[in-house]
Design a protein around this motif. Structure first.
Motif, PDB file in Angstrom:
ATOM      1  N   LEU A   3      10.868 -21.792 -30.706  1.00 30.15           N
ATOM      2  CA  LEU A   3      11.483 -21.897 -29.438  1.00 30.15           C
ATOM      3  C   LEU A   3      11.322 -23.144 -28.533  1.00 30.15           C
ATOM      4  N   ASN A   4       9.895 -23.671 -28.878  1.00 33.13           N
ATOM      5  CA  ASN A   4       9.511 -24.847 -28.080  1.00 33.13           C
ATOM      6  C   ASN A   4      10.388 -26.204 -28.474  1.00 33.13           C
ATOM      7  N   GLU A   5      11.018 -26.000 -29.595  1.00 33.14           N
ATOM      8  CA  GLU A   5      11.872 -27.312 -30.250  1.00 33.14           C
ATOM      9  C   GLU A   5      13.186 -27.196 -29.565  1.00 33.14           C
ATOM     10  N   LEU A   6      13.597 -26.190 -29.079  1.00 33.41           N
ATOM     11  CA  LEU A   6      14.969 -26.166 -28.550  1.00 33.41           C
ATOM     12  C   LEU A   6      15.170 -27.244 -27.441  1.00 33.41           C
ATOM     13  N   LYS A   7      16.557 -27.897 -27.573  1.00 35.37           N
ATOM     14  CA  LYS A   7      16.950 -28.720 -26.465  1.00 35.37           C
ATOM     15  C   LYS A   7      17.548 -28.279 -25.446  1.00 35.37           C
ATOM     16  N   ARG A   8      17.974 -28.854 -24.254  1.00 38.18           N
ATOM     17  CA  ARG A   8      18.493 -28.284 -22.912  1.00 38.18           C
ATOM     18  C   ARG A   8      20.019 -28.171 -23.520  1.00 38.18           C
ATOM     19  N   GLY A   9      20.683 -26.821 -23.078  1.00 34.12           N
ATOM     20  CA  GLY A   9      21.884 -26.581 -23.375  1.00 34.12           C
ATOM     21  C   GLY A   9      22.000 -25.833 -24.661  1.00 34.12           C
ATOM     22  N   GLU A  10      21.071 -25.915 -25.580  1.00 35.17           N
ATOM     23  CA  GLU A  10      21.365 -25.311 -26.839  1.00 35.17           C
ATOM     24  C   GLU A  10      20.886 -23.886 -26.849  1.00 35.17           C
ATOM     25  N   LYS A  11      21.815 -23.080 -27.590  1.00 32.43           N
ATOM     26  CA  LYS A  11      21.682 -21.521 -27.465  1.00 32.43           C
ATOM     27  C   LYS A  11      21.173 -21.251 -28.957  1.00 32.43           C
ATOM     28  N   ALA A  12      20.241 -20.043 -28.803  1.00 33.89           N
ATOM     29  CA  ALA A  12      19.682 -19.449 -30.157  1.00 33.89           C
ATOM     30  C   ALA A  12      19.523 -18.264 -29.964  1.00 33.89           C
ATOM     31  N   ARG A  13      19.267 -17.317 -31.380  1.00 31.78           N
ATOM     32  CA  ARG A  13      18.957 -15.924 -31.320  1.00 31.78           C
ATOM     33  C   ARG A  13      17.607 -16.005 -31.903  1.00 31.78           C
ATOM     34  N   ILE A  14      16.847 -15.102 -30.877  1.00 30.73           N
ATOM     35  CA  ILE A  14      15.646 -14.763 -31.267  1.00 30.73           C
ATOM     36  C   ILE A  14      15.249 -14.011 -32.440  1.00 30.73           C
ATOM     37  N   ILE A  15      14.441 -14.637 -33.534  1.00 31.05           N
ATOM     38  CA  ILE A  15      14.277 -13.863 -34.678  1.00 31.05           C
ATOM     39  C   ILE A  15      12.954 -12.802 -34.734  1.00 31.05           C
ATOM     40  N   LYS A  16      11.959 -13.505 -34.117  1.00 29.32           N
ATOM     41  CA  LYS A  16      10.821 -12.939 -34.352  1.00 29.32           C
ATOM     42  C   LYS A  16       9.766 -13.352 -33.076  1.00 29.32           C
ATOM     43  N   ILE A  17       9.007 -12.672 -32.582  1.00 30.19           N
ATOM     44  CA  ILE A  17       8.124 -12.984 -31.691  1.00 30.19           C
ATOM     45  C   ILE A  17       6.637 -12.820 -32.451  1.00 30.19           C
ATOM     46  N   GLY A  18       5.879 -13.775 -32.459  1.00 26.75           N
ATOM     47  CA  GLY A  18       4.642 -13.843 -33.114  1.00 26.75           C
ATOM     48  C   GLY A  18       3.594 -13.353 -32.101  1.00 26.75           C
ATOM     49  N   LYS A  19       2.330 -13.617 -32.628  1.00 21.92           N
ATOM     50  CA  LYS A  19       1.174 -12.788 -31.946  1.00 21.92           C
ATOM     51  C   LYS A  19       0.823 -13.663 -30.797  1.00 21.92           C
ATOM     52  N   ILE A  20       1.028 -13.460 -29.750  1.00 23.14           N
ATOM     53  CA  ILE A  20       0.876 -14.224 -28.479  1.00 23.14           C
ATOM     54  C   ILE A  20       0.004 -13.151 -27.149  1.00 23.14           C
ATOM     55  N   GLY A  21      -0.469 -11.847 -27.813  1.00 25.98           N
ATOM     56  CA  GLY A  21      -1.319 -11.370 -27.255  1.00 25.98           C
ATOM     57  C   GLY A  21      -0.744 -10.415 -26.056  1.00 25.98           C
ATOM     58  N   GLU A  22      -1.133 -10.363 -25.066  1.00 29.77           N
ATOM     59  CA  GLU A  22      -0.584  -9.415 -24.069  1.00 29.77           C
ATOM     60  C   GLU A  22       0.636 -10.006 -23.305  1.00 29.77           C
ATOM     61  N   LEU A  23       0.783 -11.366 -23.531  1.00 25.78           N
ATOM     62  CA  LEU A  23       2.190 -12.098 -23.198  1.00 25.78           C
ATOM     63  C   LEU A  23       3.427 -11.338 -23.859  1.00 25.78           C
ATOM     64  N   LYS A  24       3.110 -11.126 -25.161  1.00 26.99           N
ATOM     65  CA  LYS A  24       4.201 -10.575 -25.896  1.00 26.99           C
ATOM     66  C   LYS A  24       4.894  -9.233 -25.143  1.00 26.99           C
ATOM     67  N   LYS A  25       3.980  -8.273 -25.092  1.00 28.30           N
ATOM     68  CA  LYS A  25       4.701  -7.178 -24.035  1.00 28.30           C
ATOM     69  C   LYS A  25       5.359  -7.448 -22.788  1.00 28.30           C
ATOM     70  N   ARG A  26       4.896  -8.390 -22.180  1.00 30.58           N
ATOM     71  CA  ARG A  26       5.397  -8.786 -20.864  1.00 30.58           C
ATOM     72  C   ARG A  26       6.825  -9.438 -21.202  1.00 30.58           C
ATOM     73  N   LEU A  27       6.888 -10.187 -22.056  1.00 31.41           N
ATOM     74  CA  LEU A  27       8.113 -10.868 -22.557  1.00 31.41           C
ATOM     75  C   LEU A  27       9.206  -9.945 -23.085  1.00 31.41           C
ATOM     76  N   VAL A  28       8.667  -8.759 -23.722  1.00 28.01           N
ATOM     77  CA  VAL A  28       9.574  -7.755 -24.155  1.00 28.01           C
ATOM     78  C   VAL A  28      10.202  -6.875 -22.971  1.00 28.01           C
ATOM     79  N   ASP A  29       9.332  -6.770 -22.017  1.00 29.42           N
ATOM     80  CA  ASP A  29       9.634  -6.066 -20.932  1.00 29.42           C
ATOM     81  C   ASP A  29      10.723  -6.892 -20.198  1.00 29.42           C
ATOM     82  N   MET A  30      10.710  -8.104 -20.265  1.00 22.52           N
ATOM     83  CA  MET A  30      11.774  -9.129 -19.473  1.00 22.52           C
ATOM     84  C   MET A  30      13.095  -9.427 -20.336  1.00 22.52           C
TER      85      MET A  30
END
Length: 76
Positions: A3-30
């Motif tokens: 995701l950090n390689e995405l350029k402004r205006g590009e669209k992408a489909r999320i494939i997988k969320i890796g291990k980012i601890g507690e943040l993963k749960k908050r991102l999924v909630d959003m």
């Protein structure tokens, strides 16, 4: 592709969320889940964090964390 390689205006489909601890749960909630469409709206003045748009929600994610989210580019 990460995701950090995405350029402004590009669209992408999320494939997988890796291990980012507690943040993963908050991102999924959003709505940051596998299969959702995400695009980079803008960068902060110093480049970090980046603001993404998912399901009409603006979400700021640090580059360090977005490097753990795998995506598939669908539109330039």
């Amino acid at each position: 592709m990460k995701l950090n390689e995405l350029k402004r205006g590009e669209k992408a489909r999320i494939i997988k969320i890796g291990k980012i601890g507690e943040l993963k749960k908050r991102l999924v909630d959003m709505g940051v889940t596998a299969g959702e469409i995400i695009y980079l709206e803008r960068n902060a003045p110093l480049g970090d964090p980046q603001e993404f748009r998912v399901k009409e929600n603006g979400i700021a994610i640090r580059k360090e964390d977005s490097a753990n989210i795998e995506i598939e580019l669908i539109e330039r």
